[in-house]
Design a protein around this motif. Sequence first.
Motif, PDB file in Angstrom:
ATOM      1  N   ILE A  13       0.791  -1.372   0.076  1.00 54.53           N
ATOM      2  CA  ILE A  13       0.207  -0.200   0.171  1.00 54.53           C
ATOM      3  C   ILE A  13       0.996   1.062  -0.299  1.00 54.53           C
ATOM      4  N   LEU A  14       1.941   1.262   0.798  1.00 53.71           N
ATOM      5  CA  LEU A  14       2.558   2.381   0.942  1.00 53.71           C
ATOM      6  C   LEU A  14       3.418   2.915  -0.384  1.00 53.71           C
ATOM      7  N   ILE A  15       4.212   2.159  -0.702  1.00 49.63           N
ATOM      8  CA  ILE A  15       4.715   2.296  -2.196  1.00 49.63           C
ATOM      9  C   ILE A  15       3.942   1.972  -3.683  1.00 49.63           C
ATOM     10  N   PHE A  16       2.617   1.818  -3.345  1.00 53.14           N
ATOM     11  CA  PHE A  16       1.437   1.637  -4.615  1.00 53.14           C
ATOM     12  C   PHE A  16       0.060   2.814  -4.725  1.00 53.14           C
ATOM     13  N   ILE A  17       0.365   2.850  -3.099  1.00 54.38           N
ATOM     14  CA  ILE A  17      -0.761   4.137  -3.324  1.00 54.38           C
ATOM     15  C   ILE A  17      -0.521   5.093  -2.516  1.00 54.38           C
ATOM     16  N   ALA A  18       0.036   5.003  -1.356  1.00 57.48           N
ATOM     17  CA  ALA A  18       0.041   6.558  -0.805  1.00 57.48           C
ATOM     18  C   ALA A  18       1.500   7.361  -1.365  1.00 57.48           C
ATOM     19  N   PHE A  19       2.080   6.732  -1.705  1.00 58.94           N
ATOM     20  CA  PHE A  19       3.784   8.119  -2.341  1.00 58.94           C
ATOM     21  C   PHE A  19       2.799   8.914  -3.368  1.00 58.94           C
ATOM     22  N   TRP A  20       1.963   7.551  -3.673  1.00 58.95           N
ATOM     23  CA  TRP A  20       1.129   8.864  -5.224  1.00 58.95           C
ATOM     24  C   TRP A  20      -0.031   9.189  -4.879  1.00 58.95           C
ATOM     25  N   ILE A  21      -0.660   9.191  -4.065  1.00 56.96           N
ATOM     26  CA  ILE A  21      -1.941   9.975  -3.549  1.00 56.96           C
ATOM     27  C   ILE A  21      -1.094  11.795  -2.727  1.00 56.96           C
ATOM     28  N   ALA A  22      -0.571  11.295  -2.095  1.00 55.32           N
ATOM     29  CA  ALA A  22       0.326  12.157  -1.088  1.00 55.32           C
ATOM     30  C   ALA A  22       0.783  12.975  -1.958  1.00 55.32           C
ATOM     31  N   GLY A  23       1.806  12.701  -3.078  1.00 58.53           N
ATOM     32  CA  GLY A  23       2.367  13.432  -4.056  1.00 58.53           C
ATOM     33  C   GLY A  23       0.966  14.426  -4.911  1.00 58.53           C
ATOM     34  N   ASP A  47      -6.284  22.249   5.686  1.00 56.29           N
ATOM     35  CA  ASP A  47      -6.383  20.764   6.331  1.00 56.29           C
ATOM     36  C   ASP A  47      -6.274  18.643   6.478  1.00 56.29           C
ATOM     37  N   PHE A  48      -7.131  19.394   5.331  1.00 57.26           N
ATOM     38  CA  PHE A  48      -7.348  18.208   4.764  1.00 57.26           C
ATOM     39  C   PHE A  48      -6.608  16.776   3.218  1.00 57.26           C
ATOM     40  N   LEU A  49      -5.790  17.812   2.605  1.00 54.95           N
ATOM     41  CA  LEU A  49      -5.109  17.920   2.064  1.00 54.95           C
ATOM     42  C   LEU A  49      -3.950  17.560   2.737  1.00 54.95           C
ATOM     43  N   LEU A  50      -3.026  17.953   3.885  1.00 58.49           N
ATOM     44  CA  LEU A  50      -2.044  17.990   4.509  1.00 58.49           C
ATOM     45  C   LEU A  50      -2.169  16.582   5.293  1.00 58.49           C
ATOM     46  N   GLN A  51      -3.360  15.795   5.914  1.00 59.62           N
ATOM     47  CA  GLN A  51      -3.653  14.864   6.714  1.00 59.62           C
ATOM     48  C   GLN A  51      -3.600  13.721   5.084  1.00 59.62           C
ATOM     49  N   VAL A  52      -3.875  13.919   4.305  1.00 61.89           N
ATOM     50  CA  VAL A  52      -3.579  13.062   2.653  1.00 61.89           C
ATOM     51  C   VAL A  52      -2.091  12.874   2.882  1.00 61.89           C
ATOM     52  N   VAL A  53      -1.104  14.663   2.289  1.00 56.30           N
ATOM     53  CA  VAL A  53       0.526  14.188   2.183  1.00 56.30           C
ATOM     54  C   VAL A  53       0.833  13.246   3.497  1.00 56.30           C
ATOM     55  N   GLN A  54       0.122  12.949   4.747  1.00 58.27           N
ATOM     56  CA  GLN A  54       0.920  12.606   5.889  1.00 58.27           C
ATOM     57  C   GLN A  54       0.587  10.979   5.914  1.00 58.27           C
ATOM     58  N   PHE A  55      -0.156  10.656   4.868  1.00 58.86           N
ATOM     59  CA  PHE A  55      -0.255   9.070   4.618  1.00 58.86           C
ATOM     60  C   PHE A  55       0.460   8.054   4.868  1.00 58.86           C
ATOM     61  N   PRO A  56       2.110   8.282   4.047  1.00 61.79           N
ATOM     62  CA  PRO A  56       2.778   7.643   4.007  1.00 61.79           C
ATOM     63  C   PRO A  56       3.273   7.438   4.769  1.00 61.79           C
ATOM     64  N   LYS A  57       3.703   8.035   6.224  1.00 59.71           N
ATOM     65  CA  LYS A  57       3.903   8.373   7.618  1.00 59.71           C
ATOM     66  C   LYS A  57       2.842   7.063   8.131  1.00 59.71           C
ATOM     67  N   TYR A  58       1.314   6.927   8.175  1.00 57.68           N
ATOM     68  CA  TYR A  58       0.150   5.689   8.126  1.00 57.68           C
ATOM     69  C   TYR A  58       0.586   5.054   8.123  1.00 57.68           C
ATOM     70  N   CYS A  59       1.647   4.767   6.974  1.00 56.46           N
ATOM     71  CA  CYS A  59       1.109   3.313   6.268  1.00 56.46           C
ATOM     72  C   CYS A  59       2.676   3.208   6.650  1.00 56.46           C
ATOM     73  N   ALA A  60       3.291   3.419   7.124  1.00 55.81           N
ATOM     74  CA  ALA A  60       4.833   2.953   7.400  1.00 55.81           C
ATOM     75  C   ALA A  60       4.652   2.898   8.399  1.00 55.81           C
ATOM     76  N   GLU A  61       3.957   3.320   9.935  1.00 55.41           N
ATOM     77  CA  GLU A  61       3.705   3.648  11.246  1.00 55.41           C
ATOM     78  C   GLU A  61       3.414   1.820  11.177  1.00 55.41           C
ATOM     79  N   ALA A  62       1.918   1.403   9.895  1.00 52.84           N
ATOM     80  CA  ALA A  62       1.510   0.387  10.174  1.00 52.84           C
ATOM     81  C   ALA A  62       2.115  -0.688  10.130  1.00 52.84           C
TER      82      ALA A  62
END
Length: 69
Positions: A13-23, A47-62
């Motif tokens: 999810i981190l590689i194929f989804i989160a990086f693209w969406i956050a970018g 504020d919502f877009l900032l949370q989306v940008v931080q989605f890769p961090k959430y994936c990495a923590e999980a």
Amino acid sequence: MANVLFSIIWLIILIFIAFWIAGIAAGFYILILPFTVCIEPLSGLTDFLLQVVQFPKYCAEAMMEGRGF
């Protein structure tokens, strides 16, 4: 064994989804952020877009914790 499986799923999810969406979200965030000074209701969107940008961090923590969905 389930933790390893969840970690692999989070990595995918981190590689194929989160990086693209956050970018994409980061681009919109950068474009919209200066306008929040003049147009106050845009702050909710940024504020919502900032949370989306931080989605890769959430994936990495999980992934590191082996957390399920």
